[in-house]
Design an enzyme around this catalytic site. Structure first.
Site, short mmCIF file in Angstrom:
data_model
loop_
_atom_site.label_atom_id
_atom_site.label_comp_id
_atom_site.label_asym_id
_atom_site.label_seq_id
_atom_site.Cartn_x
_atom_site.Cartn_y
_atom_site.Cartn_z
N LYS A 21 4.13 -0.08 -2.37
CA LYS A 21 3.13 -0.28 -3.44
C LYS A 21 2.21 0.94 -3.56
O LYS A 21 1.96 1.43 -4.66
CB LYS A 21 2.33 -1.55 -3.15
CG LYS A 21 1.38 -1.97 -4.24
CD LYS A 21 1.20 -3.47 -4.26
CE LYS A 21 0.27 -4.00 -3.21
NZ LYS A 21 -1.14 -3.65 -3.45
N SER A 22 1.71 1.42 -2.42
CA SER A 22 0.78 2.56 -2.46
C SER A 22 1.43 3.79 -3.08
O SER A 22 0.83 4.50 -3.89
CB SER A 22 0.32 2.90 -1.04
OG SER A 22 -0.40 1.84 -0.49
N ARG A 26 0.72 5.79 -6.83
CA ARG A 26 0.39 7.23 -6.82
C ARG A 26 1.44 8.03 -7.61
O ARG A 26 1.10 9.03 -8.26
CB ARG A 26 0.27 7.72 -5.38
CG ARG A 26 -1.01 7.23 -4.69
CD ARG A 26 -0.91 7.33 -3.18
NE ARG A 26 -2.15 7.05 -2.48
CZ ARG A 26 -2.63 5.83 -2.22
NH1 ARG A 26 -1.99 4.76 -2.64
NH2 ARG A 26 -3.77 5.68 -1.54
N GLY A 93 -6.73 -3.36 -6.45
CA GLY A 93 -7.81 -2.51 -5.94
C GLY A 93 -7.42 -1.05 -5.98
O GLY A 93 -8.25 -0.17 -6.26
N ARG A 121 -14.78 -7.57 -5.76
CA ARG A 121 -14.58 -6.58 -4.70
C ARG A 121 -15.57 -5.42 -4.79
O ARG A 121 -15.97 -5.03 -5.89
CB ARG A 121 -13.12 -6.10 -4.73
CG ARG A 121 -12.18 -7.27 -4.43
CD ARG A 121 -10.75 -6.87 -4.38
NE ARG A 121 -10.46 -6.02 -3.24
CZ ARG A 121 -9.27 -5.48 -3.00
NH1 ARG A 121 -8.26 -5.73 -3.81
NH2 ARG A 121 -9.08 -4.73 -1.94
N SER A 165 -10.95 3.84 4.62
CA SER A 165 -10.29 3.28 3.44
C SER A 165 -9.54 4.37 2.68
O SER A 165 -10.15 5.35 2.23
CB SER A 165 -11.33 2.64 2.52
OG SER A 165 -10.83 2.51 1.21
N GLN A 167 -8.17 3.98 -0.18
CA GLN A 167 -8.54 3.90 -1.59
C GLN A 167 -9.79 4.74 -1.86
O GLN A 167 -9.86 5.47 -2.85
CB GLN A 167 -8.78 2.44 -2.00
CG GLN A 167 -7.49 1.62 -1.98
CD GLN A 167 -7.71 0.18 -2.40
OE1 GLN A 167 -8.83 -0.25 -2.64
NE2 GLN A 167 -6.62 -0.58 -2.48
N ASP A 312 -3.11 -4.44 5.98
CA ASP A 312 -2.51 -5.43 5.08
C ASP A 312 -1.57 -6.38 5.82
O ASP A 312 -1.16 -7.40 5.26
CB ASP A 312 -1.73 -4.72 3.96
CG ASP A 312 -2.65 -3.99 3.01
OD1 ASP A 312 -3.86 -4.33 2.97
OD2 ASP A 312 -2.19 -3.07 2.31
N ARG A 343 -9.52 -12.62 3.78
CA ARG A 343 -8.30 -12.95 4.52
C ARG A 343 -8.58 -13.48 5.92
O ARG A 343 -7.69 -14.09 6.52
CB ARG A 343 -7.37 -11.72 4.57
CG ARG A 343 -6.73 -11.46 3.23
CD ARG A 343 -5.80 -10.26 3.22
NE ARG A 343 -5.13 -10.16 1.93
CZ ARG A 343 -4.55 -9.07 1.47
NH1 ARG A 343 -4.55 -7.96 2.19
NH2 ARG A 343 -3.96 -9.07 0.28
C1 S3P Z 1 -4.26 0.99 -0.20
C2 S3P Z 1 -5.21 1.06 0.77
C3 S3P Z 1 -5.69 -0.10 1.53
C4 S3P Z 1 -4.76 -1.29 1.40
C5 S3P Z 1 -4.31 -1.51 -0.01
C6 S3P Z 1 -3.59 -0.27 -0.54
C7 S3P Z 1 -3.87 2.23 -0.92
O1 S3P Z 1 -6.94 -0.47 1.04
O2 S3P Z 1 -5.39 -2.46 1.89
O3 S3P Z 1 -3.45 -2.62 -0.07
O4 S3P Z 1 -2.84 2.23 -1.62
O5 S3P Z 1 -4.59 3.23 -0.79
P1 S3P Z 1 -8.29 0.22 1.61
O6 S3P Z 1 -8.09 1.66 1.50
O7 S3P Z 1 -9.41 -0.21 0.74
O8 S3P Z 1 -8.40 -0.28 3.02
#
Ligand code: S3P
Length: 425
Positions: A21-22, A26, A93, A121, A165, A167, A312, A343
């Protein structure tokens, strides 16, 4: 509602999990900013990544989606167009936060928001550093979506993250692409580094020295094709199912094993899991097949720097702990409270229904596992990872269980239940 039966004969066979997913998010974002076409194979067709595609389409980027690939026709670093409507980020997110970093550097105004979960959030964590960079960004009550971003000149900063984080780190680095001068991010502990790896692949000067990451803004990005590996966060459900369901042996194919993501392998092995990595390759991202066999698990302690490496996966790790002999302590995981759902509260509440001895703590949970658990009716909190974790739990419980909101798995793994049933033979 979905009725889940306990497994009778064990889980057998091979499964290929959907794309990471990440990396999928990107690949679209960076492809949109690059010059030239980006061909993405293995893209995750989950709702979260489709939200990213639709936001970039709203900004004029042409993206073709077919069964075997996604092609992003890059607009170039300065080619995004002002969206005429709100950018809807759904449940995602990653879309919301990374997009803000990009939007901070665009010469137009945009508003973004998502579903009920996204609207709860915390966004203050990205607003603060982006403002320091010179961005015009505001959120509802200062911390929440909807977020309004309007173009302004950015300058690089050095920023120490208050939480590990990816993100947040990525939002700052992406704004740094459009800033004058270098941008430096200091992490309290290493979080997933897909942004750094992929930007380097696009020719950007991104240097990592321990926990310090420095980006020099490029003139332009040159499109590079992306082969997305399978998501270890989706593989996690089969890793735990393979361990806790007796008489199982599962091969999970083509899983990304970036070291910033493999905390679950370390923890399960530490708990006594029989896990083997085979057919390993290493390109932009390391990949392998993983074989997991039924295992007698025992409790462990999970905290500190490993937390961002398995953030996760903690809901399904809690399920593993429920079937493991002895006590498992999960601490330093307060970030779990601000994910798609809380969670910690969700897993404590749902696992309690099975007769599991589990206690919520300030920053995690304590699970005293190893006694037989029974099926129950589980709430999913509209959270895909809670739903898939409880589906795995149901396989090893006595008696049937019911999942109240199984459809939310479509966020990250639309075919999850088919894949799981396919292993039941
Ligand atoms: C992610 C970073 C994580 C993760 C999310 C995906 C990303 O969040 O929990 O599912 O793709 O950068 P955080 O960076 O807020 O911990």
């Amino acid at each position: 509602m979905l009725t889940c039966h306990p497994s009778t004969g064990g889980l057998h066979g091979a499964v290929t999990v959907p794309g990471d997913k990440s990396i999928s998010h990107r690949a679209v974002m960076f492809g949109a900013l690059a010059s030239g076409d980006t061909h993405i194979t293995g893209f995750l067709m989950g709702e979260d990544c489709l939200s990213t595609i639709s936001c970039f389409r709203q900004m004029g980027v042409k993206i073709d989606v077919s069964d075997d690939e996604v092609v992003v026709h890059g607009a170039g670093m300065h080619g995004l167009q002002e969206p005429s409507e709100l950018l809807y980020t759904g449940n995602s997110g990653t879309t919301t936060r990374l997009l803000c970093g990009i939007l901070a550097g665009q010469p137009f105004r945009s508003v973004l928001s998502g579903d009920a979960s996204i609207q709860k959030r915390p966004m203050g964590r990205i607003i603060k550093p982006l403002r320091e960079m010179g961005a015009n960004i505001d959120g509802k009550d200062g911390n929440l979506c909807p977020l309004t971003v309007s173009g302004s000149a950015l300058h690089g900063i050095t920023y120490t993250l208050p939480v590990a984080s990816a993100q947040l780190k990525s939002a700052i680095l992406l704004a740094g692409l459009f800033a004058e001068g270098e941008t430096t991010v200091i992490e309290p502990a290493p979080s997933r580094d897909h942004t750094e790896r992929m930007l380097r692949g696009l020719g950007v000067d991104v240097r990592t020295d321990g926990n310090v990451i420095t980006l020099t803004p490029p003139e332009q990005l040159t499109a590079v094709d992306v082969a997305v590996p399978g998501d270890i966060s989706s593989a996690a459900y089969f890793l735990v199912a393979g361990c806790i369901v007796p008489n199982s042996e599962i091969t999970i194919r083509n899983v990304g094993i970036n070291p910033t993501r493999t905390g679950i392998l370390d923890v399960l092995r530490d708990m006594g899991a029989d896990i083997e990595l085979v057919n390993c390759t290493d390109d932009v991202e390391p990949v392998c097949d993983i074989i997991v066999r039924s295992s007698r698990l025992h409790g462990t302690r999970i905290g500190g720097d490993i937390i961002p490496r398995l953030i996760d996966e903690l809901p399904v790790i809690a399920v593993a702990a429920a079937f493991a002999e002895g006590e498992t302590v999960i601490c330093d995981a307060q970030e779990l409270k601000v994910k798609e759902s809380n969670r910690i509260a969700a897993m404590v509440s749902e696992l309690s229904k099975t007769g599991c001895d589990i206690t919520e703590t300030e920053d995690g949970m304590v699970i005293r596992g190893g006694k037989p658990l029974h099926g129950a009716q589980f709430a999913c909190y509209a959270d895909h990872r809670v739903a898939m974790s409880m589906a795995v739990c149901a396989l090893a419980c006595e008696g049937d269980s019911v999942l109240e909101d199984p459809d939310c798995v479509a966020i990250s793994y639309p075919t999850f239940f088919d894949a799981l049933h396919g292993l039941e033979g």
